[in-house]
Motif scaffolding. Structure first.
Motif, PDB file in Angstrom:
ATOM      1  N   THR A 109       0.888  -1.337   0.055  1.00  0.00           N
ATOM      2  CA  THR A 109      -0.055   0.101   0.274  1.00  0.00           C
ATOM      3  C   THR A 109       0.749   1.279  -0.044  1.00  0.00           C
ATOM      4  OG1 THR A 109      -0.270   0.065   2.433  1.00  0.00           O
ATOM      5  CG2 THR A 109      -1.810  -1.184   1.327  1.00  0.00           C
ATOM      6  N   LEU A 110       1.969   1.205   0.417  1.00  0.00           N
ATOM      7  CA  LEU A 110       2.904   2.385   0.516  1.00  0.00           C
ATOM      8  C   LEU A 110       3.577   2.680  -0.900  1.00  0.00           C
ATOM      9  CD1 LEU A 110       5.079   1.573   3.710  1.00  0.00           C
ATOM     10  CD2 LEU A 110       3.123   3.093   3.373  1.00  0.00           C
ATOM     11  N   GLY A 111       3.521   1.915  -1.926  1.00  0.00           N
ATOM     12  CA  GLY A 111       3.706   2.146  -3.418  1.00  0.00           C
ATOM     13  C   GLY A 111       3.066   3.422  -4.028  1.00  0.00           C
ATOM     14  N   PHE A 112       3.182   3.670  -5.389  1.00  0.00           N
ATOM     15  CA  PHE A 112       2.195   4.489  -5.874  1.00  0.00           C
ATOM     16  C   PHE A 112       1.257   3.869  -6.621  1.00  0.00           C
ATOM     17  CE2 PHE A 112       1.341   6.677 -10.259  1.00  0.00           C
ATOM     18  CZ  PHE A 112       1.034   7.924  -9.640  1.00  0.00           C
ATOM     19  N   TRP A 113       0.066   4.618  -6.343  1.00  0.00           N
ATOM     20  CA  TRP A 113      -1.283   4.331  -7.057  1.00  0.00           C
ATOM     21  C   TRP A 113      -1.942   4.912  -7.930  1.00  0.00           C
ATOM     22  CZ3 TRP A 113      -4.522   0.190  -4.924  1.00  0.00           C
ATOM     23  CH2 TRP A 113      -3.893  -0.522  -3.874  1.00  0.00           C
ATOM     24  N   GLN A 114      -2.234   4.196  -9.057  1.00  0.00           N
ATOM     25  CA  GLN A 114      -3.064   4.932 -10.170  1.00  0.00           C
ATOM     26  C   GLN A 114      -4.429   4.871 -10.075  1.00  0.00           C
ATOM     27  OE1 GLN A 114      -1.475   7.453 -12.403  1.00  0.00           O
ATOM     28  NE2 GLN A 114      -3.757   7.700 -12.492  1.00  0.00           N
ATOM     29  N   SER A 115      -5.125   6.088 -10.498  1.00  0.00           N
ATOM     30  CA  SER A 115      -6.823   5.761 -10.232  1.00  0.00           C
ATOM     31  C   SER A 115      -7.095   6.766 -11.061  1.00  0.00           C
ATOM     32  CB  SER A 115      -7.337   5.726  -8.797  1.00  0.00           C
ATOM     33  OG  SER A 115      -8.628   5.755  -8.905  1.00  0.00           O
ATOM     34  N   LYS A 116      -8.482   6.648 -11.659  1.00  0.00           N
ATOM     35  CA  LYS A 116      -9.447   7.841 -12.088  1.00  0.00           C
ATOM     36  C   LYS A 116     -10.744   7.641 -11.987  1.00  0.00           C
ATOM     37  CE  LYS A 116      -9.602   6.622 -17.129  1.00  0.00           C
ATOM     38  NZ  LYS A 116      -9.200   7.143 -18.463  1.00  0.00           N
ATOM     39  N   GLU A 117     -11.548   8.505 -12.387  1.00  0.00           N
ATOM     40  CA  GLU A 117     -13.066   8.311 -12.458  1.00  0.00           C
ATOM     41  C   GLU A 117     -13.389   8.047 -13.907  1.00  0.00           C
ATOM     42  OE1 GLU A 117     -16.735   8.211 -13.179  1.00  0.00           O
ATOM     43  OE2 GLU A 117     -15.940  10.390 -13.644  1.00  0.00           O
ATOM     44  N   ARG A 118     -13.583   7.204 -14.340  1.00  0.00           N
ATOM     45  CA  ARG A 118     -13.375   5.685 -13.898  1.00  0.00           C
ATOM     46  C   ARG A 118     -12.497   4.876 -15.181  1.00  0.00           C
ATOM     47  NH1 ARG A 118     -18.045   7.162 -15.685  1.00  0.00           N
ATOM     48  NH2 ARG A 118     -19.358   5.563 -17.028  1.00  0.00           N
ATOM     49  N   SER A 132      -4.291  -2.267 -19.259  1.00  0.00           N
ATOM     50  CA  SER A 132      -3.290  -1.456 -20.021  1.00  0.00           C
ATOM     51  C   SER A 132      -2.534  -0.812 -19.407  1.00  0.00           C
ATOM     52  CB  SER A 132      -3.868  -1.097 -21.264  1.00  0.00           C
ATOM     53  OG  SER A 132      -4.956  -0.017 -21.011  1.00  0.00           O
ATOM     54  N   VAL A 133      -3.223   0.030 -18.432  1.00  0.00           N
ATOM     55  CA  VAL A 133      -2.426   0.945 -17.493  1.00  0.00           C
ATOM     56  C   VAL A 133      -1.340   0.534 -16.839  1.00  0.00           C
ATOM     57  CG1 VAL A 133      -2.710   2.860 -15.688  1.00  0.00           C
ATOM     58  CG2 VAL A 133      -4.591   2.561 -17.356  1.00  0.00           C
ATOM     59  N   VAL A 134      -1.607  -0.645 -16.290  1.00  0.00           N
ATOM     60  CA  VAL A 134      -0.433  -1.277 -15.556  1.00  0.00           C
ATOM     61  C   VAL A 134       0.447  -1.720 -16.483  1.00  0.00           C
ATOM     62  CG1 VAL A 134      -0.062  -3.139 -13.782  1.00  0.00           C
ATOM     63  CG2 VAL A 134      -2.162  -2.132 -13.819  1.00  0.00           C
ATOM     64  N   LYS A 135       0.297  -2.133 -17.647  1.00  0.00           N
ATOM     65  CA  LYS A 135       1.289  -2.759 -18.558  1.00  0.00           C
ATOM     66  C   LYS A 135       2.310  -1.509 -19.182  1.00  0.00           C
ATOM     67  CE  LYS A 135      -1.092  -6.713 -20.444  1.00  0.00           C
ATOM     68  NZ  LYS A 135      -1.820  -7.308 -21.733  1.00  0.00           N
ATOM     69  N   LYS A 136       1.195  -0.211 -19.236  1.00  0.00           N
ATOM     70  CA  LYS A 136       1.935   0.868 -19.550  1.00  0.00           C
ATOM     71  C   LYS A 136       3.115   1.464 -18.561  1.00  0.00           C
ATOM     72  CE  LYS A 136       2.320   4.400 -22.539  1.00  0.00           C
ATOM     73  NZ  LYS A 136       3.205   4.211 -23.890  1.00  0.00           N
ATOM     74  N   TYR A 137       2.686   1.524 -17.550  1.00  0.00           N
ATOM     75  CA  TYR A 137       3.907   1.558 -16.465  1.00  0.00           C
ATOM     76  C   TYR A 137       4.855   0.738 -16.403  1.00  0.00           C
ATOM     77  CZ  TYR A 137       1.293   5.582 -13.979  1.00  0.00           C
ATOM     78  OH  TYR A 137       0.849   6.648 -13.716  1.00  0.00           O
ATOM     79  N   ARG A 138       4.833  -0.688 -16.619  1.00  0.00           N
ATOM     80  CA  ARG A 138       5.592  -1.494 -16.735  1.00  0.00           C
ATOM     81  C   ARG A 138       6.537  -1.513 -17.776  1.00  0.00           C
ATOM     82  NH1 ARG A 138       5.085  -1.745 -11.910  1.00  0.00           N
ATOM     83  NH2 ARG A 138       3.953  -3.691 -10.887  1.00  0.00           N
ATOM     84  N   LEU A 144       7.239   1.685 -19.390  1.00  0.00           N
ATOM     85  CA  LEU A 144       7.875   2.721 -19.283  1.00  0.00           C
ATOM     86  C   LEU A 144       9.032   2.600 -18.061  1.00  0.00           C
ATOM     87  CD1 LEU A 144       5.041   5.341 -19.320  1.00  0.00           C
ATOM     88  CD2 LEU A 144       6.843   4.879 -20.965  1.00  0.00           C
ATOM     89  N   GLY A 145       8.774   1.421 -17.293  1.00  0.00           N
ATOM     90  CA  GLY A 145       9.671   1.808 -16.156  1.00  0.00           C
ATOM     91  C   GLY A 145       9.684   2.530 -15.239  1.00  0.00           C
ATOM     92  N   VAL A 146       8.196   3.168 -14.984  1.00  0.00           N
ATOM     93  CA  VAL A 146       7.709   3.962 -13.940  1.00  0.00           C
ATOM     94  C   VAL A 146       7.416   2.978 -12.860  1.00  0.00           C
ATOM     95  CG1 VAL A 146       6.392   5.816 -13.267  1.00  0.00           C
ATOM     96  CG2 VAL A 146       7.437   5.747 -15.422  1.00  0.00           C
ATOM     97  N   PRO A 147       7.674   2.906 -11.559  1.00  0.00           N
ATOM     98  CA  PRO A 147       6.892   2.217 -10.310  1.00  0.00           C
ATOM     99  C   PRO A 147       5.494   2.416 -10.385  1.00  0.00           C
ATOM    100  CG  PRO A 147       9.029   2.990  -9.912  1.00  0.00           C
ATOM    101  CD  PRO A 147       8.707   3.809 -10.999  1.00  0.00           C
ATOM    102  N   LEU A 148       4.838   1.446  -9.925  1.00  0.00           N
ATOM    103  CA  LEU A 148       3.541   1.169  -9.479  1.00  0.00           C
ATOM    104  C   LEU A 148       3.268  -0.050  -8.704  1.00  0.00           C
ATOM    105  CD1 LEU A 148       0.592   2.648 -10.482  1.00  0.00           C
ATOM    106  CD2 LEU A 148       0.510   0.664 -11.999  1.00  0.00           C
ATOM    107  N   ASP A 149       2.509   0.146  -7.986  1.00  0.00           N
ATOM    108  CA  ASP A 149       1.827  -0.936  -7.026  1.00  0.00           C
ATOM    109  C   ASP A 149       0.422  -1.229  -6.797  1.00  0.00           C
ATOM    110  OD1 ASP A 149       3.396  -2.767  -5.126  1.00  0.00           O
ATOM    111  OD2 ASP A 149       4.631  -1.045  -5.302  1.00  0.00           O
TER     112      ASP A 149
END
Length: 799
Positions: free
Chosen positions: A252-261, A270-276, A278-283
């Motif tokens: 829970t301490l990592g970075f969180w991505q969200s939006k409505e909706r 696809s959002v999680v895959k895009k972060y991966r 790009l090499g930008v951290p996401l949890d």
């Protein structure tokens, strides 16, 4: 339902009266936890729950009342009590606290064991005005206190008014979208008062008195928390009384991505895959509403009825395969075609007030009814938790009411009118989910993101967010005192929507507007130093790649602070342990640590993040100006701006970015280019930093960098466990205490205490003493370090 006969309200137990005292024949009797007194008009009970926690109960004489606290979990253990009478006063003392009771009026005053005054009631400190509620007799209850000149008071929940010190202020304690009512008053004198009432309450401090004025109450009921003169002591007493905060999962301490909706599972994945890629951290990734479908008659069915979510099990599994976690939005209200609505309606467990969405008329369930909570969980478990969902986003737990009429409060709950208990609704609905999850899966830590809270809710594994705030600079500035006030009321975990929830009014061009990019960038810097770093909002997408490519200022600044967040994971997780184990506080208003510095008594623009970091968010536009909201203009970085920072007296401070050391007790102008938020580290800090990584746990075996900030002695306890179960409650964890001797310039790693399955028996630490050339900012590769091989035994290194 007869309100006063309901079994959930039983508590104010009567006692026989044995002793006469004084000419007015006032009578009192010692009890197992204190005493009971009858005056001419009142019955007063003092109950010592602990030597430093005292409950005061008052009700009109002859009107015996019964009440069971929804918030308090502590079993009274008063210790040895001493009774004395003198000059018409009854003194009742524990080892640390004295309560003095006027035998004639029932007025109560509190003192330390050494006779130092804490807080006292004025004459007629408790006032009762008879009224009826759903046809039953009850009272409007007012409780008054007299505060000392110059005494500051904090807490009271979260409010978007910009105040830190509530002396001279008025405030309505009523749950709302952006207001959190927690009637805990925290004094700069090192005591607290918890007003245990669940109805709408008006707080006011003026020259005459400090008042809690509650709409409904059968008795005045409050607890005095003697913190031993310290702010941490007040928080510790509050948590002891109402429940300790458990550990969250480390992820829970990592970075969180969200939006409505996210409108379908493929978009979310696809959002999680895009972060991966790009090499930008996401949890974490969050699924907001309408996964059940777009027909509001199916509102919050908890079922994946939307055809864009055809295989929810695959969605959850694929997120996990990408080394991320997911939580999902659930509401306390239901459309009339849902199975939940129909089952609850058949048992008369739905309220009839107007909530969102307004049409068609969805209805909120009675979370005060244990059977209703059972039904609610039955559907959450079957439709969502069984998929392996990692946590909950319990939205609108106030619950949100769209009409202000008093008739809304006439809805009957299992505990009487909604008017009587409304502020406790978030406590009850989150408790139902947390307790049922623990029963269903005792090994998985509960994580609940929620919009509202009441006293005691910290014990349920809840992370509070500040509601649907607007995207404005003044709103960003107000998030700081809002967070600190909630923290001073005893709640350790808070966050806000990065960039604000509603940008459309101010930024109609959304993420393409450089002005919004600047606001979002500064908000994200602040969020990196809150308990949860979570991007969320409506109208415009806000994934990092929406702001441009790597190499553009908005992208690069955001990536910088996400990477910094991940480097801080050992520090953050260890501080979470302090919250759980020692009733610690992560978001620290400066008066907590510097009570002798008068300049910080009402300083709401800065705070400490754990014991080490002084954080000064940038809360005004510096690089983008607009002629109007419809005309985006480029950012201008031709001139570097600056921000005023006060360095508290009583410590020396080291600039995190440059290593420059400065004395406390002064205001400095700190240059603030767009990618820099002022951060200072207290001299004497021992700061553990982890490696750069794409998700928590990716590089658990990597060496830790240990930065020492010289100028004072200091220590830090590194905490480690299995990260997402409750085995730590059984002792499955390990700690290593690191102590810095500034004069000897020695860092000592103490013997490791404890163990857990999978623990690294041997560790490598890279120790750096920070100065203006070494150990600054994010640069972990170029600083000369002394490498320490640690196998669990005491090791000392000279630096």
């Amino acid at each position: 339902m007869l309100l006063n006969s309901h079994p959930r309200l039983l508590a104010c137990v009567g006692f026989g009266l044995l002793l006469a005292s004084g000419a007015h024949a006032q009578q009192y009797q010692p009890t197992a936890t204190g005493l009971r007194l009858n005056t001419d008009s009142l019955t007063v009970e003092l109950q010592f729950y602990a030597p430093d926690i005292v409950r005061v109960l008052k009700f009109p004489k002859g009107h015996e009342v019964a009440k069971k606290s929804l918030a308090v979990v502590l079993t009274p253990a008063p210790g040895k009590l001493k009774y004395a009478t003198r000059n018409g006063f009854i003194s009742l003392s524990s080892a640390s606290t004295e309560a003095r009771l006027d035998a004639k009026t029932g007025q109560v005053s509190f003192f330390t064991a050494k006779g130092q005054p804490l807080v006292q009631e004025p004459a007629r400190g408790s006032r009762f005005t008879a009224k009826t509620d759903l046809g039953q007799p009850t009272y409007r209850v007012q409780q008054l206190f007299q505060l000392a000149p110059g005494e500051a008071v904090y807490g009271l929940g979260q409010h978007q008014d910009g105040h830190l010190n509530y002396r001279g202020q008025k405030l309505t304690l009523k749950q709302g979208n952006m207001s959190i009512a927690v009637p805990v008053l925290h004094s700069s004198k090192g005591y607290g008062v918890f007003w245990d009432n669940y109805s709408t309450t008006k707080f006011e401090d003026n020259a005459q008195a400090t008042t809690f004025d509650s709409e409904i109450g059968d008795c005045a009921d409050y607890y005095v928390l003697n913190g031993g003169g310290t702010a941490d002591g007040v928080v510790a007493r509050y948590r002891s009384l109402t429940g300790q905060a458990p550990m969250f999962p480390r992820w829970t301490l990592g970075f969180w991505q969200s939006k409505e909706r996210y409108k379908g599972q493929e978009e979310l994945i696809s959002v999680v895959k895009k972060y991966r890629s790009l090499g930008v951290p996401l949890d974490g990734i969050v699924q907001d509403w309408q996964y059940w479908g777009e027909d509001n008659d199916l509102w919050n069915s908890t079922e994946f009825g939307n055809p864009r979510f055809p295989k929810p099990q695959r969605m959850v599994d694929e997120v996990h395969q990408l080394h991320a976690h997911q939580i999902i939005s659930v509401w306390p209200s239901f459309g009339k075609k849902t199975k939940l609505y129909q089952e609850l309606a058949a048992k008369d467990m739905l309220f009839d007030f107007i909530t969102w969405p307004r049409t068609p008329h969805v209805k909120v369930y009675d979370a005060f009814d244990p059977e209703a909570r059972d039904i609610y969980w039955k559907y959450l478990n079957k439709n969502i938790f069984s998929l392996g969902m990692d946590g909950w986003w319990l939205d609108a737990t106030e619950p949100d009411q769209l009409t202000p009429f008093d008739t809304d409060d006439d809805n009957e709950t299992a505990l009487g009118s909604f008017r009587r208990v409304r502020n406790a609704y978030p406590l009850m609905t989150t408790s139902g989910v947390a307790e049922h999850q623990r029963q269903t899966n005792p090994d998985k830590r509960v994580f609940i993101l929620t919009r509202s809270a009441f006293a005691g809710q910290q014990r349920q594994g809840t992370m509070v967010w500040s509601g649907d705030v607007n995207s404005r600079w003044d709103v960003l500035a107000k998030q700081v005192p809002a967070a600190l006030s909630l923290s001073l009321a005893g709640f350790p975990y808070w966050n806000s929507d990065i960039g604000g929830f509603f940008p459309s009014g101010e930024y109609p061009k959304g993420v393409k507007d450089p002005a919004f990019q600047e606001l979002y960038t500064r908000w994200q810097q602040f969020a990196a130093f809150t308990p949860m770093m979570r991007s969320h909002g409506e109208f415009t997408p806000r994934e990092i790649y929406q702001f441009g490519e790597r190499g553009t200022w908005a992208f690069d600044s955001q990536e910088k602070y996400i990477n910094l967040r991940y480097r801080l994971l050992p520090y953050l997780y260890s501080n979470m342990w302090q919250v759980t184990h020692n009733a610690g506080t992560l978001l620290r208003a400066l008066p907590m640590d510097f009570p002798q510095d008068p300049k910080v008594a009402d300083l709401s623009s800065e705070y400490l993040f754990g014991p080490a970091f002084l954080v000064r968010p940038v809360t005004e536009a510096q690089y983008v100006t607009r002629p109007d909201k419809n005309t985006p203009v480029p950012a201008s970085f031709s001139q570097t701006k600056s921000t005023e920072v006060y360095l508290p007296a009583g410590a020396s401070w080291v600039d995190f970015w440059t290593g420059q050391r400065q004395t406390g007790g002064q205001t400095v102008q700190r240059a603030t280019p767009i990618d820099l938020m002022p951060l200072y580290v207290r001299a004497g800090s021992v700061l553990p930093l982890g490696p750069r990584q794409q998700y928590t746990g990716e590089k658990d075996g990597a060496p830790l960098e240990i930065r020492v900030y010289p100028g004072a002695n200091g220590e830090f306890t590194l905490y480690e466990d299995e990260n997402d179960n409750y085995n730590y409650k059984k002792g499955a964890y390990a700690t290593i205490t690191m102590r810095w001797n500034d004069k000897a310039r020695q860092l000592t790693f103490g013997d490791r205490t404890g163990s857990f399955p999978g623990m690294q028996a041997a560790r490598t630490f890279r120790v750096i003493v920070v100065d203006e050339q070494h150990g600054t900012g994010l640069g972990e590769d170029n600083a000369p370090a002394k490498e320490v091989k640690y196998s669990g035994k005491k090791t000392t290194v000279k630096l």
